[in-house]
Scaffold this motif. Structure first.
Motif, short mmCIF file in Angstrom:
data_model
loop_
_atom_site.label_atom_id
_atom_site.label_comp_id
_atom_site.label_asym_id
_atom_site.label_seq_id
_atom_site.Cartn_x
_atom_site.Cartn_y
_atom_site.Cartn_z
N CYS A 313 46.18 47.46 44.48
CA CYS A 313 46.22 46.11 43.89
C CYS A 313 44.79 45.54 43.95
O CYS A 313 44.49 44.69 44.77
CB CYS A 313 47.18 45.21 44.65
N ASN A 337 43.42 50.27 40.94
CA ASN A 337 44.50 49.90 40.04
C ASN A 337 44.72 48.39 40.06
O ASN A 337 44.69 47.77 41.13
CB ASN A 337 45.81 50.59 40.46
N VAL A 339 47.23 45.39 37.87
CA VAL A 339 48.28 45.25 36.86
C VAL A 339 47.86 44.29 35.73
O VAL A 339 48.29 44.47 34.59
CB VAL A 339 49.59 44.78 37.52
N GLN A 340 47.03 43.31 36.01
CA GLN A 340 46.67 42.32 35.00
C GLN A 340 45.34 42.69 34.34
O GLN A 340 44.33 42.86 35.03
CB GLN A 340 46.57 40.93 35.63
N THR A 364 44.64 50.12 34.60
CA THR A 364 45.41 48.90 34.37
C THR A 364 46.88 49.27 34.23
O THR A 364 47.28 49.92 33.26
CB THR A 364 44.93 48.17 33.09
N GLY A 365 47.66 48.88 35.22
CA GLY A 365 49.07 49.23 35.19
C GLY A 365 49.78 48.78 36.44
O GLY A 365 49.17 48.26 37.39
N ASP A 366 51.07 48.97 36.46
CA ASP A 366 51.93 48.55 37.57
C ASP A 366 51.75 49.52 38.74
O ASP A 366 52.03 50.71 38.62
CB ASP A 366 53.38 48.52 37.11
#
Length: 512
Positions: A313, A337, A339-340, A364-366
């Protein structure tokens, strides 16, 4: 004697008509104000502070993102900028205390007072009770602000209310609020300007992490004190000596951090972006507690290779940049990584000074997907989980008034899922660092306990020992009384004890 009258002076007629019109607008009543108190405009610093409060309230903005560009746009600098900063941030931090006082001086409930007028009153209360502003100047300037921003009628109310506020010294106000509170926790919350639920949660967190509940008052006071700006000298990119030289050239004073060898503290209100190393990302702005948990994860003992690291995160990129600098020194690589997408771009900016080849990619991802996508691929994984931010209330003063207990439910579900994904992505013998900028037990101990309850292949390791391995030589740090269980292994930092944000770190190792 002649009864002949003198000719009428037309200027007197104009003044009479003006006074009549003023009376019709509610401006013509006699007051005890000096002429300077009746002027219509206030100074730019107070106006800037007011505009920040309105933006925070009206747009859910963060003060630390609104104020600096506003000051630059209006060319407010030096002592005026420092005054505007203290006025805006101090008012936001102590809003709960001032509202409790204002409620005893305003003739109607505060929820029936227009929000723009209420913000003026809060700013005035902070000047009267919380700043070194002479009472007459605080009242005069706040009345001028009210005239300029909310009108002449409300300005009269501001004058009367602030005079009532100023007739009682702060210590007497606090004693009154404490005496009227229904219980000790509410008394602490009101006088210490925190919501009751947060005060109770912080008290429970102190106990749960091996400290005394009697420290709650000191913790609240630390949350209400303005933190100094702390820089991180990213190893291999800019050492502390480089930063000190650049600071000397810019007439900026730096002091060594208390705990982390990478930390330097800025004295005064200097702009860190003025230092070349900060401008080009060889250094950055990062709380010392944030640096410490990152350094401790990097120092935790591993079994086997130490070649690939993951920041699950990563936004906005402070910890990722420090991890990448450390990885470069060991020949390791990093995947970051976020997410936004807009925060992923911030991560890229933070990493721009890292040597080529160290950062495999900024994904960029969950993060919850990475456990299944990259099972067992990483040696070290950082989970800096989204949280309530209760450990950083001194930096985000408006957050305490926005967060609610209902936020915990959604966040703790996400925290469990992210930690489970991290344990899936780390290899056997590798280490996961679970980090939050909240000491809340529901976001720290209980999240980890719940995830570990579902699996038998993970063990806690000593985060306190890892921290001690990275401290500046000779530093003696108080981490509370260990209880032999999780509280004796997990690391919890505190603003009132360590001068850092209340960062939490749990270290976990995959056993098989």
């Amino acid at each position: 004697m002649s009864d002949r009258r003198a000719p009428r002076d037309p200027r007197r007629d104009d003044r009479g008509r003006q006074r009549g019109a003023a009376r019709s607008r509610g401006e013509g009543h006699r007051t005890s104000q000096a002429p300077s108190q009746r002027r219509r405009r206030t100074d730019p610093a107070r106006t800037a502070a007011y505009d920040v409060l309105r933006e925070v309230d009206g747009s859910d903005a963060y003060a630390n993102l609104v104020l600096p560009p506003l000051l630059r746009e209006r060319r407010i600098s030096g002592r005026d900028a420092a005054f505007a900063t203290e006025l805006a941030y101090g008012t936001l931090r102590l809003r709960g205390r001032y509202d409790a006082i204002l409620a005893r001086c305003v003739s109607r409930p505060l929820d029936q007072v227009d929000p723009d007028l209420l913000d003026v009153l809060r700013l005035g209360a902070h000047q009267v009770l919380g700043m070194r502003v002479p009472a007459h100047a605080a009242v005069s300037e706040t009345v001028a602000l009210a005239r300029d921003r909310v009108g002449a009628g409300p300005a009269q109310m501001v004058n009367a209310v602030l005079r009532a506020v100023g007739r009682t010294p702060l210590d007497e106000w606090l004693a009154l609020l404490a005496d009227e509170a229904p219980d000790p926790v509410t008394a602490l919350a009101t006088t210490g300007s925190h919501p009751v639920w947060i005060t109770r949660a912080l008290r429970e967190a102190l106990v749960g992490h091996g400290r005394s509940p009697d420290e709650t008052r000191d913790l609240l006071d630390a949350d209400n004190a303005a933190p100094r700006v702390t820089l991180v000298a990213r190893p291999g990119l800019a050492g502390p000596d480089t930063l000190r030289q650049e600071a000397d050239d810019a007439d900026v004073r730096l002091e060594a951090g208390r705990w982390a060898p990478t930390a330097l503290v800025m004295a005064g209100g200097s702009d860190p972006a003025g230092l070349p190393a900060v401008a080009d990302a060889r250094a950055g702005v990062q709380d010392e507690g944030s640096q410490l948990v990152t350094l401790a994860l990097a120092a935790a003992p591993l079994e086997g290779a130490d070649a690939r690291w993951l920041d699950l995160c990563a936004g906005p990129g402070g910890k990722a940049a420090l991890l990448a600098a450390l990885a470069a020194g060991r020949g390791a690589t990093l995947v970051a990584n976020e997410v936004q997408p807009h925060r992923a771009r911030l991560v890229e900016r933070a990493l721009r000074a890292v040597p080529d080849g160290v950062v495999e990619r900024v994904r960029t991802g969950d993060g919850r997907e990475l456990g299944a996508e990259t099972p067992g691929e990483f040696d070290r994984v950082l989970v800096d989980a989204p949280c309530t931010g209760l450990g950083a209330l001194r930096r985000r003063p408006e957050s305490r008034w926005r967060r609610t207990p209902s936020d915990l439910g959604e966040l703790t579900v996400l925290q469990r899922e992210l930690l489970a994904a991290a344990l899936g992505a780390v290899r056997v013998g590798g280490v996961v660092g679970y980090v939050t900028c909240s000491p809340h037990l529901a976001e720290t101990r209980l999240v980890v306990d719940d995830v570990l309850r579902r699996r038998d292949d993970v063990e806690r390791i000593d985060a306190r020992a890892a921290l001690r391995d990275v401290l500046v030589p000779g530093a003696e740090i108080d981490l509370g009384a260990p209880d032999g269980g999780a509280a004796g292994l997990d690391l919890q930092l505190w603003p009132h004890v360590h001068g850092t944000d209340a960062m939490h770190l749990t270290l976990l190792r995959r056993r098989r």
